[in-house]
Design a protein around this motif. Sequence first.
Motif, PDB file in Angstrom:
ATOM      1  N   ALA A  85     -10.394  -1.428  -3.339  1.00 50.90           N
ATOM      2  CA  ALA A  85      -9.081  -2.085  -3.391  1.00 50.90           C
ATOM      3  C   ALA A  85      -8.797  -2.654  -4.780  1.00 50.90           C
ATOM      4  CB  ALA A  85      -9.003  -3.189  -2.341  1.00 50.90           C
ATOM      5  N   ALA A  86      -9.836  -3.211  -5.413  1.00 53.62           N
ATOM      6  CA  ALA A  86      -9.661  -3.751  -6.762  1.00 53.62           C
ATOM      7  C   ALA A  86      -9.347  -2.641  -7.760  1.00 53.62           C
ATOM      8  CB  ALA A  86     -10.912  -4.514  -7.179  1.00 53.62           C
ATOM      9  N   LYS A  87     -10.007  -1.484  -7.598  1.00 52.31           N
ATOM     10  CA  LYS A  87      -9.722  -0.348  -8.485  1.00 52.31           C
ATOM     11  C   LYS A  87      -8.287   0.148  -8.307  1.00 52.31           C
ATOM     12  CE  LYS A  87     -14.388   1.468  -8.997  1.00 52.31           C
ATOM     13  NZ  LYS A  87     -15.320   2.556  -8.664  1.00 52.31           N
ATOM     14  N   ILE A  88      -7.837   0.193  -7.051  1.00 49.55           N
ATOM     15  CA  ILE A  88      -6.459   0.627  -6.794  1.00 49.55           C
ATOM     16  C   ILE A  88      -5.467  -0.330  -7.448  1.00 49.55           C
ATOM     17  CG2 ILE A  88      -4.722   0.869  -4.965  1.00 49.55           C
ATOM     18  CD1 ILE A  88      -6.988   2.016  -3.208  1.00 49.55           C
ATOM     19  N   ASP A  89      -5.804  -1.637  -7.441  1.00 48.68           N
ATOM     20  CA  ASP A  89      -4.938  -2.631  -8.075  1.00 48.68           C
ATOM     21  C   ASP A  89      -5.062  -2.639  -9.592  1.00 48.68           C
ATOM     22  OD1 ASP A  89      -3.941  -3.421  -5.659  1.00 48.68           O
ATOM     23  OD2 ASP A  89      -5.290  -5.142  -5.445  1.00 48.68           O
ATOM     24  N   GLY A  90      -5.967  -1.816 -10.131  1.00 47.56           N
ATOM     25  CA  GLY A  90      -6.093  -1.700 -11.579  1.00 47.56           C
ATOM     26  C   GLY A  90      -7.103  -2.639 -12.208  1.00 47.56           C
ATOM     27  N   ALA A  91      -7.979  -3.229 -11.416  1.00 48.18           N
ATOM     28  CA  ALA A  91      -8.979  -4.164 -11.954  1.00 48.18           C
ATOM     29  C   ALA A  91     -10.146  -3.387 -12.572  1.00 48.18           C
ATOM     30  CB  ALA A  91      -9.497  -5.086 -10.857  1.00 48.18           C
TER      31      ALA A  91
END
Length: 191
Positions: A85-91
């Motif tokens: 989820a963090a990767k999808i949000d660009g983190a």
Amino acid sequence: IFGVLAGYAFANLKFKGSSLMFAFLFITIFMPVDSLLIIPLYSLMMNLHWVNTYWALTIPFLASATTTFLMRQYFLTIPKELEDAAKIDGASPLRYLISIIVPLSKTMIGSVMVINFVYAWNFYLWPLVVINSNNMQTAQVGLQMLMSSGETRNWGIITAGTLIVLVPVLILFFGVQNLFVKGITTTGLKE
């Protein structure tokens, strides 16, 4: 800080030789510090000209194989879906660690903080080897000198010294105690 970063790297980042490096790290936990690490560590302090300095008392205890192992094991229990989820949000991986993992790990970080502090605070042999000046010697070494003096022991002074040595550990423990209680009371609850 180093234990959290290394534990995160071993748990979440896949790199060449990570399993072998972790196995080596795990083996070092079982090495007796007194017999195997004192001489090379002292030699390193001599080369850095840190003998009889506060650097020699603090720097060797900043990194801990035990902390890295415990943090890795804890990070493996955190669901991978959070990372996705963090990767999808660009983190980035570092942002994920700072914004999501560290807040979730406050209890574990408090625990390893207490473990490492008590270990370093009560270490007797290293300060005895690396510090030559009586003015810089640690309280633990001073207490042992009082106990082993050939004269009659003044138990009042020894007890007062023991209490003085105990106070910083108690302050740290009571300072992070709310993290332990919060971790126990929230374990198993969905938020």
